[in-house]
Enzyme design. Structure first.
Site, PDB file in Angstrom:
ATOM      1  N   ASP A   1      64.628   8.743  -1.080  1.00 26.04           N
ATOM      2  CA  ASP A   1      63.700  10.048  -0.525  1.00 26.04           C
ATOM      3  C   ASP A   1      63.047  10.879  -0.635  1.00 26.04           C
ATOM      4  OD1 ASP A   1      62.997   7.501   0.356  1.00 26.04           O
ATOM      5  OD2 ASP A   1      63.210   7.691   2.715  1.00 26.04           O
TER       6      ASP A   1
ATOM      7  N   ASP B   1      55.039  -4.211   3.223  1.00 19.64           N
ATOM      8  CA  ASP B   1      56.340  -3.773   4.820  1.00 19.64           C
ATOM      9  C   ASP B   1      55.305  -4.163   5.381  1.00 19.64           C
ATOM     10  OD1 ASP B   1      56.438  -1.689   3.109  1.00 19.64           O
ATOM     11  OD2 ASP B   1      55.345  -0.363   4.475  1.00 19.64           O
TER      12      ASP B   1
END
Lengths: 254, 216
Positions: A11, A130
């Site tokens: 990330d 997702d």
């Protein structure tokens, strides 16, 4: 035989690694390029950067990170997060990314996937799915956007089929129920998508140990497994993961 | 000078950086004149065969590339740079290639399993797969038989003349993953994405080019 891929994910926010990577010996563990180099040396098959930069003005920073990574690391690099226009894709590919992963923009306007794959080729268009389980019998999952905060009402399996038809070259499937739990991937979700589509699937979300990676491939029928914390917190090196999978009969590149 | 041909098909940065990394800087070129001036040519590229041929045509690069190859100067094709050497591709009906290597470019097709489940062989063929050396050229000197290299493609080449086959790879069927004919080296896999082993191929190609040898 095609090897199953092991993909560490970083990330990145405003050019810095977040979710503290814990490595000794790195000059700067917050520099994505340094961390990328380390995973490359450990035998990672690909790398994924998830850009979570919130401010629009600072979006360009990721291009510099990608460019510097591509100068040193000669394995495929995928970049996701905030991609909503063809120009965003072009800039990332020109900077040295091999694939981009798209979620919200596809939900907002599915035709974007057709345009992107038509312009740049399916092979570089990863659709990030997702999904969250919404019913147990029958098993059903729904698509979420905005990092799992916003439900869309779209059935995950229908969505995968549709994205494949529009030109998705690969799926990155993250279980919103499992992400961050360390309970393992949602293998029922991954297997369901893998068995109705022809494009490769990367399992993501929930890895806490070696068994989870094996299950993701064996039970979830994933072509690649993505993980973050088990690598960042030095629980295992990529090489250790591969030796384990190989000892259990999974084909990996050692 | 090694020239990497930019014809609008994907990022060339990795290929250029790859040559730089092994100590042989290469130039990215876009015009016919620079291609004619090059001592060695690299044609990378991923994507659609038809678009690729279209772009080469538009930019008037087709003839200079052919002339380069026919003159015996070293040529390294990567992915699309391999496929366009062939007679024709099955992509979108039929599409003509440069016809330097007789043969076809075919699409992977896999039957569904029982119960209508998708085949375990996904398309594109994406990831690291092993090569089996058949008649390996010197540019593969540092790549052992059975080594894993990075692939991403939905079509594969099927040459008529088996003597051009340098390596083979298994993916539901055994396909030609590299060809070698005199000064022509062309890979389905991506050396620029295959870590140190891949870079060794770029290095060996660059050295062979610097020695001015079209033949080993």
């Amino acid at each position: 035989m095609l090897a199953k891929r092991i993909i560490p994910c970083l990330d990145v926010k405003e050019g810095r690694v977040v979710k503290g990577v814990q490595f000794v010996g790195l000059r700067d563990a917050g520099d994505p390029v340094e961390v990328a180099r380390l995973y490359d040396a450990q035998g990672a098959d690909e790398l994924t950067f998830l850009d979570i930069t919130a401010s629009h003005e600072k979006r360009g920073i990721i291009l510099d990170v990608v460019g510097r990574t591509a100068e040193e690391v000669f394995i495929p690099l995928t970049v996701g997060g905030g991609i909503c226009a063809l120009d965003d894709i072009r800039n990332l590919l020109n900077a040295g990314a091999d694939k981009v992963s798209i979620n919200t923009a596809a939900v907002r306007r599915p035709e974007f996937i057709r345009e992107a794959s038509g312009r740049f080729g399916s092979q570089c268009i990863v659709v990030a799915i997702d999904a969250k389980q919404v019913s147990e019998a029958p098993l059903r999952w729904e698509i979420y956007t905005h990092g799992g905060r916003r439900p869309t009402g779209i059935d995950a399996l229908e969505w995968a089929r549709r994205m494949e038809d529009l030109g998705a070259g690969e799926f990155l499937v993250t279980s919103m129920d499992r992400d961050g739990t360390r309970d393992g991937y949602d293998n029922a979700l991954n297997r369901s998508i893998s068995e109705i589509t022809e494009v490769p699937l990367i399992a993501s979300g929930g890895v806490g140990g070696l068994q989870h990676l094996y299950d993701g491939i064996h039970l979830g029928k994933a072509d690649a497994v993505l993980a973050a914390s088990i690598f960042h917190y030095r629980e295992y090196t990529v090489h250790q993961v591969k030796e384990y999978l190989s000892s259990r009969g999974i084909c990996v590149r050692l | 000078m090694i020239a990497i041909v930019d014809y609008g098909m994907g990022n060339l940065r990795s290929v250029q950086k790859g040559f730089e990394k092994v100590g042989h800087p290469a130039r990215v070129v876009q015009d016919p004149e620079s291609i004619r001036a090059a001592s060695a040519l690299v044609l990378p590229g991923v994507g659609a065969f038809r678009d690729c041929m279209g772009h080469l045509e538009e930019r008037m690069l087709r003839d200079p590339i052919r002339a380069h190859i026919e003159s015996g100067k070293p040529y390294l094709g990567i992915c699309l740079g391999l496929q366009i050497l062939f007679t024709e591709s099955e992509e979108f009906g039929r599409c003509e290639g440069l016809n330097i290597i007789p043969g076809k470019v075919r699409k992977f097709r896999f039957e569904q399993e029982k119960g209508g489940k998708a085949s375990p062989y996904k398309i594109p063929h994406m990831g690291w797969n092993a090569i089996r050396k058949v008649n390996a050229p010197p540019v593969l000197a540092d790549v052992p038989d059975g080594a894993y290299l990075y692939f991403v493609h939905s079509y594969f080449v099927d040459p008529e003349d088996a003597t051009v086959v340098a390596t083979k790879t298994d993916y539901g069927l055994e396909f030609t993953s590299m060809i070698w004919k005199d000064n022509i080296f062309a890979t389905q896999f991506h050396p620029e994405k295959s870590q140190a082993l891949g870079l060794s191929i770029l290095k060996n190609f660059a050295e062979l080019s610097a020695n001015g040898a079209s033949r080993p």
